[in-house]
Scaffold this motif. Structure first.
Motif, short mmCIF file in Angstrom:
data_model
loop_
_atom_site.label_atom_id
_atom_site.label_comp_id
_atom_site.label_asym_id
_atom_site.label_seq_id
_atom_site.Cartn_x
_atom_site.Cartn_y
_atom_site.Cartn_z
N UNK A 70 0.81 -1.21 0.00
CA UNK A 70 0.00 0.00 0.00
C UNK A 70 0.84 1.26 0.00
N UNK A 71 0.19 2.38 -0.12
CA UNK A 71 0.82 3.69 -0.14
C UNK A 71 0.03 4.62 0.77
N UNK B 153 2.66 12.63 0.22
CA UNK B 153 3.07 11.22 0.15
C UNK B 153 4.03 10.94 1.30
N UNK B 154 3.60 10.13 2.26
CA UNK B 154 4.42 9.85 3.43
C UNK B 154 5.63 8.99 3.09
N UNK B 155 5.57 8.24 2.01
CA UNK B 155 6.68 7.35 1.66
C UNK B 155 7.84 8.13 1.04
N UNK C 262 -3.97 4.33 0.91
CA UNK C 262 -4.54 4.58 2.23
C UNK C 262 -4.47 6.09 2.47
N UNK C 263 -5.62 6.75 2.39
CA UNK C 263 -5.68 8.21 2.40
C UNK C 263 -6.28 8.70 3.71
N UNK D 180 -9.00 2.25 -3.06
CA UNK D 180 -8.65 3.37 -2.18
C UNK D 180 -9.40 3.20 -0.86
N UNK D 181 -8.70 3.38 0.25
CA UNK D 181 -9.31 3.30 1.57
C UNK D 181 -9.15 4.63 2.27
N UNK D 182 -10.27 5.15 2.82
CA UNK D 182 -10.27 6.43 3.52
C UNK D 182 -10.09 6.21 5.02
#
Length: 361
Positions: free
Chosen positions: A180-181, A230-232, A267-268, A290-292
């Protein structure tokens, strides 16, 4: 067996006695503190008298005073007895002055804020010091690092599901989901065409060169900056729109989704703003991997993009007076380009800048 002994010490009393014991300028306080500490250590009164070089009767008197009045009963201030000698504020007196300065003035003087004259008057009324000048008080507070600071606000979340939502977001921040991102999404704005105050450097006694107009209107409309972090990769991206309804937000999500592989789940983290939780938006997100993660009500500080908006506002908009939305958009994009490490810091060499200044003169 000794008939007189010191009562159990409170934690703050033990810390204060340890400081008093090490005082070199006030041997009376140091001796009294040693008496109390030795008694609590189980030493007999006659042995204490030999260790501190006084009589057993005086040891018992000090113990009685401490048991009755605490630290105030055994503390001796030499400047109360010697009025004509230079004043010396010992460590314990300075600590008490700092403690009063940090206390709530509403309870002590019925006012919302201390001033140096009011603090000085209160210290003398309470006999913490016999007298002290305002300048000496200012210097003492400065040495303790006590200065005026701005008060801050805190908004408590009223969301009944706050613990569950907070834990879910924190778990997401702690560990990246497999395959995931992690993204943070929010809107920055509305962006008006108006002068924005900030700071600029100038020599002492010199007026700042940069001036901002005081009269303006807001007839140029507004823009909204829909952004995601973008946390990554530690990158901040966004798009500008004239409004932020669910239609524009859905188009923004399509653009975000197109930047990553379809097999990678997004993952937003975002707030519970109306366009974000629109049925059409949530259905489209579920169909496109997409997951909120909705932040609780009045808890947008859980969204990590907020702190990056602070820097964006400071370095791209503060001390500016953009006359068009295109000019304002260009300034924001220039900052994002540097922030995302796509360009060097300098946009003009110093030699070229000096040549332009010379031609303008």
């Amino acid at each position: 067996m000794d008939k007189v002994s010191v009562r159990p010490l409170r934690p703050y009393e033990h810390r204060k006695l340890q400081r008093m014991k090490r005082q070199r300028a006030n041997q009376v306080n140091a001796r009294h503190a040693r008496i109390v500490l030795l008694s609590r250590g189980g030493v007999r009164n006659r042995a204490i008298a030999n260790l501190v070089d006084c009589t057993p009767q005086w040891v018992r008197i000090v113990m009685h005073r401490f048991n009755a009045d605490g630290l105030d009963g055994i503390t001796w201030y030499p400047f109360f007895q010697q009025r004509d000698t230079p004043r010396r504020f010992l460590a314990d007196v300075r600590a008490q002055i700092a403690e009063v300065a940090l206390a709530a003035p509403q309870a002590l003087i019925g006012m919302t804020q201390w001033s140096l004259p009011k603090l000085r008057e209160y210290l003398m009324q309470q006999r913490i010091v016999p007298r002290i000048s305002v300048e000496w008080l200012r210097q003492l507070l400065h040495r303790w690092g006590i200065r005026l600071r701005r008060t801050k606000t805190w908004k408590t979340s009223t969301d009944p599901l706050f613990p569950q939502k907070c834990r879910a977001i924190r778990r997401l921040y702690q560990r990246r989901p497999a395959g995931g991102r992690r993204l943070s999404v929010d809107e920055f704005g509305p962006l008006n065409l108006q002068p924005r105050h900030g700071h600029c450097r100038a020599c002492k006694g010199q007026k700042p060169v940069q001036r901002l107009r005081a009269t303006y209107n807001r007839k140029g409309g507004v823009r909204h900056f829909l952004a995601f972090y973008d946390l990554e990769t530690d990158r901040l991206y966004g798009r500008f729109t004239t409004c932020k309804t669910w239609v524009q937000f859905l188009a923004f999500l399509r653009w975000v989704r197109s930047r990553y592989p379809r097999t990678q789940k997004l993952h937003i983290v975002l707030d519970n703003y109306g366009p974000h939780i629109k049925l059409e938006v949530r259905l489209w997100a579920a169909l496109h991997n997409i997951k909120f993660y909705l932040t609780p009500t009045n808890a947008s500080w859980l969204n990590r993009i907020e702190c990056h908006f602070t820097a964006l506002k400071k370095f791209a908009l503060a001390s500016s007076d953009h006359r068009s939305h295109e000019e304002q958009q260009q300034a924001i994009e220039s900052y994002l380009c540097w922030r995302n490490r796509r360009r060097l810091l300098a946009t003009m060499s110093w030699a070229e800048y000096k040549r332009q200044q010379k031609r303008a003169a």
